[in-house]
Design an enzyme around this catalytic site. Sequence first.
Site, PDB file in Angstrom:
ATOM      1  N   SER A  76       5.557  -2.162   1.699  1.00 54.00           N
ATOM      2  CA  SER A  76       4.813  -3.225   2.365  1.00 54.00           C
ATOM      3  C   SER A  76       5.312  -3.392   3.792  1.00 54.00           C
ATOM      4  CB  SER A  76       4.975  -4.557   1.606  1.00 54.00           C
ATOM      5  OG  SER A  76       4.360  -5.614   2.321  1.00 54.00           O
TER       6      SER A  76
ATOM      7  N   ASP B 218      10.880   8.149   1.829  1.00 55.18           N
ATOM      8  CA  ASP B 218       9.715   8.281   0.972  1.00 55.18           C
ATOM      9  C   ASP B 218       9.915   7.477  -0.317  1.00 55.18           C
ATOM     10  OD1 ASP B 218       7.179   9.991   0.225  1.00 55.18           O
ATOM     11  OD2 ASP B 218       8.540  10.087  -1.501  1.00 55.18           O
TER      12      ASP B 218
ATOM     13  N   ILE C  50      -4.733  -3.329  -4.726  1.00 59.30           N
ATOM     14  CA  ILE C  50      -5.975  -3.642  -5.434  1.00 59.30           C
ATOM     15  C   ILE C  50      -6.436  -2.477  -6.298  1.00 59.30           C
ATOM     16  CG2 ILE C  50      -6.726  -5.291  -3.672  1.00 59.30           C
ATOM     17  CD1 ILE C  50      -8.469  -3.069  -2.446  1.00 59.30           C
ATOM     18  N   ASP C  51      -5.538  -1.491  -6.518  1.00 61.25           N
ATOM     19  CA  ASP C  51      -5.954  -0.212  -7.089  1.00 61.25           C
ATOM     20  C   ASP C  51      -5.772  -0.073  -8.592  1.00 61.25           C
ATOM     21  OD1 ASP C  51      -3.149   0.197  -7.319  1.00 61.25           O
ATOM     22  OD2 ASP C  51      -3.096   1.169  -5.355  1.00 61.25           O
TER      23      ASP C  51
ATOM     24  N   ALA D  93       0.803  -1.221   0.000  1.00 63.73           N
ATOM     25  CA  ALA D  93       0.000   0.000   0.000  1.00 63.73           C
ATOM     26  C   ALA D  93       0.837   1.272   0.000  1.00 63.73           C
ATOM     27  CB  ALA D  93      -0.943   0.000   1.202  1.00 63.73           C
TER      28      ALA D  93
ATOM     29  N   GLN E 194       0.409  -6.546  -3.648  1.00 67.83           N
ATOM     30  CA  GLN E 194      -0.663  -6.729  -2.674  1.00 67.83           C
ATOM     31  C   GLN E 194      -1.762  -5.703  -2.901  1.00 67.83           C
ATOM     32  OE1 GLN E 194       2.338  -6.380   0.626  1.00 67.83           O
ATOM     33  NE2 GLN E 194       1.165  -8.049   1.526  1.00 67.83           N
TER      34      GLN E 194
ATOM     35  N   PHE F 251      -3.871   0.658   4.778  1.00 68.57           N
ATOM     36  CA  PHE F 251      -4.802  -0.052   5.632  1.00 68.57           C
ATOM     37  C   PHE F 251      -4.345  -0.132   7.080  1.00 68.57           C
ATOM     38  CE2 PHE F 251      -5.838  -1.344   1.405  1.00 68.57           C
ATOM     39  CZ  PHE F 251      -7.204  -1.546   1.414  1.00 68.57           C
TER      40      PHE F 251
ATOM     41  N   HIS G 173      -3.989  -9.954  -3.961  1.00 68.82           N
ATOM     42  CA  HIS G 173      -5.196  -9.631  -3.201  1.00 68.82           C
ATOM     43  C   HIS G 173      -6.327  -9.120  -4.085  1.00 68.82           C
ATOM     44  CE1 HIS G 173      -2.392  -9.062   0.515  1.00 68.82           C
ATOM     45  NE2 HIS G 173      -2.613 -10.330   0.224  1.00 68.82           N
TER      46      HIS G 173
ATOM     47  N   ASN H 227      10.796   1.118   2.462  1.00 64.01           N
ATOM     48  CA  ASN H 227       9.616   1.330   3.295  1.00 64.01           C
ATOM     49  C   ASN H 227       9.945   2.372   4.358  1.00 64.01           C
ATOM     50  OD1 ASN H 227       6.836   0.346   3.701  1.00 64.01           O
ATOM     51  ND2 ASN H 227       7.558  -0.230   5.732  1.00 64.01           N
TER      52      ASN H 227
END
EC number: 2.3.1.286
Length: 253
Positions: A200, A242, A108-109, A29, A106, A40, A126, A225
């Site tokens: 992640s 970043d 979903i966008d 994400a 991972q 999330f 996912h 990350n």
Amino acid sequence: MIASDLRSGVERLGDMIAEARTIVPFTGAGISTECGIPDFRSPGGIWTRYRPIEFGEFVASQEARDESWRRRFAMEEVFAAAKPGRGHRALASLYRAGKVPAIITQNIDNLHQASGFAAEHVIELHGNTTYARCIGCGQSYQLDWVRRRFDEEGGAPNCTVCDEPVKTATISFGQMMPEDEMQRATELSQHCDVFIAIGSSLLVWPAAGFPMMAKNSGARLVIINREPTEQDDIADLVIRHDIGEALGPFVGN
């Protein structure tokens, strides 16, 4: 090795990319937050505000299905407005250059596809929230169709083919992971020179096992990350900065 600063991390990553024949990116994400899509798990993330609706609950309860779709409709403007960020564009550049055969995500966008990856080269562990699918026969539906039926019927619709519930084409808690995607991700992880885990938390299993699998198969492991992960200790390079700034220099290469 944890990069001492952003510049040294980017330089080291550039060397590894130049030397590699096959690079496999693995994204979470964090790569999409600069695109306006909230993650999330972080403080203020979606799961701190909404309790996840598990798959068994979705199947068993019309109320749960209605609530699931209300949440998705509430997020539609966010997903529809999102455009690929610097991280997506950098990975797409490496893909076009022939360094990246496919990407494991991972997310979903659908932003990797929007950045230039062919759909068949995006391995969605996912699923994908930009369309819907019947949980029985697998019939696909556009979200506009679901919204119309939801408004007309006053709740989540069922499939016009087999009358089973229609759900976003995502993998929910308690739902089986997609077998073909898991197999393809395994093969990619076992046959790459460099594996780059990006954005992640590496907390969600079995997906979090792929970086370790790649490392154990002889690949060099890079983790980008903002926050530490449990796999930092085994990584060859860790960049805690970043994601857009870390990957931005590789856009267009």
